[in-house]
Design a protein around this motif. Sequence first.
Motif, short mmCIF file in Angstrom:
data_model
loop_
_atom_site.label_atom_id
_atom_site.label_comp_id
_atom_site.label_asym_id
_atom_site.label_seq_id
_atom_site.Cartn_x
_atom_site.Cartn_y
_atom_site.Cartn_z
N LEU A 6 -4.66 6.35 -4.95
CA LEU A 6 -4.37 5.52 -3.85
C LEU A 6 -3.14 6.49 -3.73
N TRP A 7 -2.29 7.88 -4.51
CA TRP A 7 -1.06 7.93 -3.99
C TRP A 7 -1.26 9.98 -3.17
N MET A 8 -2.51 9.80 -4.27
CA MET A 8 -3.04 11.32 -3.21
C MET A 8 -4.48 10.81 -2.40
N GLN A 9 -4.95 9.63 -1.32
CA GLN A 9 -5.07 9.63 -0.63
C GLN A 9 -4.56 9.35 0.63
N GLN A 10 -3.58 9.51 0.47
CA GLN A 10 -1.93 9.10 1.28
C GLN A 10 -1.26 10.73 1.50
N ALA A 11 -1.31 11.21 0.83
CA ALA A 11 -1.51 12.64 0.49
C ALA A 11 -1.81 13.27 2.00
N LEU A 12 -3.17 12.64 1.47
CA LEU A 12 -4.65 13.68 2.47
C LEU A 12 -4.29 12.92 3.65
N ARG A 13 -3.83 12.21 3.89
CA ARG A 13 -3.36 11.14 5.15
C ARG A 13 -2.39 11.66 6.08
N GLN A 14 -1.77 12.17 5.10
CA GLN A 14 -0.35 12.69 6.47
C GLN A 14 -1.01 14.15 5.99
N LEU A 15 -1.48 14.65 5.70
CA LEU A 15 -1.89 16.03 5.66
C LEU A 15 -2.66 16.21 7.26
N ASP A 16 -3.81 15.19 7.00
CA ASP A 16 -4.86 15.23 8.08
C ASP A 16 -3.84 14.72 9.64
N ALA A 17 -3.06 14.22 9.59
CA ALA A 17 -2.23 13.72 10.81
C ALA A 17 -1.55 15.16 11.33
N GLY A 18 -1.61 16.43 9.99
CA GLY A 18 -0.12 17.42 10.49
C GLY A 18 0.45 17.27 10.42
N GLU A 19 1.52 16.67 9.25
CA GLU A 19 2.66 17.09 8.30
C GLU A 19 2.83 18.42 7.19
N GLU A 20 3.56 19.34 8.20
CA GLU A 20 3.62 19.88 6.74
C GLU A 20 4.20 20.25 5.77
N ASP A 79 0.83 -1.19 -0.11
CA ASP A 79 -0.15 0.00 -0.39
C ASP A 79 1.05 1.07 -0.49
N SER A 80 -0.08 2.42 0.16
CA SER A 80 1.06 3.68 -0.48
C SER A 80 1.71 4.26 1.06
N GLU A 81 0.85 3.58 2.40
CA GLU A 81 1.30 4.00 3.16
C GLU A 81 2.79 3.30 3.27
#
Length: 539
Positions: free
Chosen positions: A191-205, A150-152
């Motif tokens: 898959l990759w846009m979802q991973q980008a969103l997941r990391q943004l939601d986790a607070g990554e700048e 998976d992308s993660e």
Amino acid sequence: MMKTTKKHSSFISLGLFLLISASRAEIFTSIGQMTDLIYTEKELVQSLKEYIQAEESKLAAVKSWTSKLDRLTRMSTSDPEGYLAHPVNAYKLVKRLNTEWSELESLVLQNPSDGFIANISVHRQYFPDEEDEKGAAKALMRLQDTYKLDSESFSKGKLPGVRYNSQLTVDDCFDMGKTAYNDADYYHSVLWMQQALRQLDAGEEASVSKGDVLDYLSYSVYQMGDLQRAVELTRRLVVIDPSHQRAGGNLQYFEKLLQKELRASERAEPNPAEERPIRLGTYDRPLDYLPERETYEALCRGEGIKLTPARRSRLSCRYNDGNRNPRLLLAPMKEEDEWDNPHIVRFLDALSDAEIEKIKELAKPKLARATVRDPNTGVLTVAQYRISKSAWLEGDEDPVITRVNQRIEDITGLSVATAELLQVANYGVGGQYEPHFDFSRRPFDSVFRTDGNRLATYLNYMTDVEAGGATVFPDFGAAILPRKGTAVFWYNLFRSGEGDYRTRHAACPVLVGSKWVSNKWFHERGQEFRRPCGLTEVD
């Protein structure tokens, strides 16, 4: 691509090699050549440090001047006439303004960046280009598909056998998704846009905004046929950015389509609208041109291997003295069966470490993008299903090549006189060669018509591979793992001369590591008494 042992006078100088290696979309296809970029980057970092040091020295000199002149002007402006009453002060004022301020002007105008700019300009012609970046991104997606990662896992660097962990940022994931999106590959874009969103939601700048990610993700999800998720994601986008130029119109369009879909299915309301994470397997991967894709990739993962206990019991190991060959009598080759039918054997200690390093040293300056022969035109061309670079080494190029060729002839019992040159290949990022035949299915209508078809394949493994990179045979479910210094051998043709279609094989994508191999392909001519023809079509 095929080259015979006939002599040729081609010579590639180092300078020409550098120009060739800089050609578009070539760099990512060879890990061996990409190592040069590591040293290039190190040199540029050193150049950057020298630039910083020069800037700091310049700034320190200017600060020193400023501090001295600041003290001087405070004194002089407190009583100008009294200050200039002293003739030395009057002289030094004239001198400063005539000479010293000009020197300071020259210092300020100096540009310490010139050396760095010149250095990076020299190297830039050998930098990867946009096509290389696109190829490397697609390679990660290929690895993701083949090994069901998976992308993660990729983003967090959770790969088997890694020694140097590396992670992908939000911006990296966004760029991966955008590469797929621009190719209308909405499956990987999701898959990759979802991973980008997941990391943004986790607070990554990140540089990219959450609105941009949702914009691409919602449309990609729509293209995958998931209207409900497209509506959910677009609503979220509207909340974040009410003035977004497309979000409002897209939301109305998606909602209209969703209502139409609900009426058609006789459902009044959509399913609960809680956000459902998108993961590998949420959507079906689109089918492509390769009919045995699923079988091939399963074998690459070590699944579906048909080495049953009964078949394993028929495998054995032995010493091979080349039918009492004088060169093998005192040091016979260790041989073990990898498969019974078709018969595939592995030779142990087929190459020494010193021989491997010499072969790589000779091949590296000659490496060029590996090609395939177009089945329709017969013209050699590059292809996405073969990601590697290769070089061809003459038998008399070095004593090591002469010795290796002789050893191959001794242990196989086949003549190398009509065999192709030793081909050396290095696989790039996600390097692979999808299922293919080594023999030609048009032997009398191709370059093989002089020396006959490719009778047999001899494959040296010159590196261990931490993960991936197996040689697999989808037809009968075999997977052979690379082991440094060993070689595998099989016949591509039956004794009748007919092609053995079971030998269709593939080089699995390299997940972690650098894979080097060398091949020797034997042709029919010259083997008439070494491997006599059979009386039946398939014996």
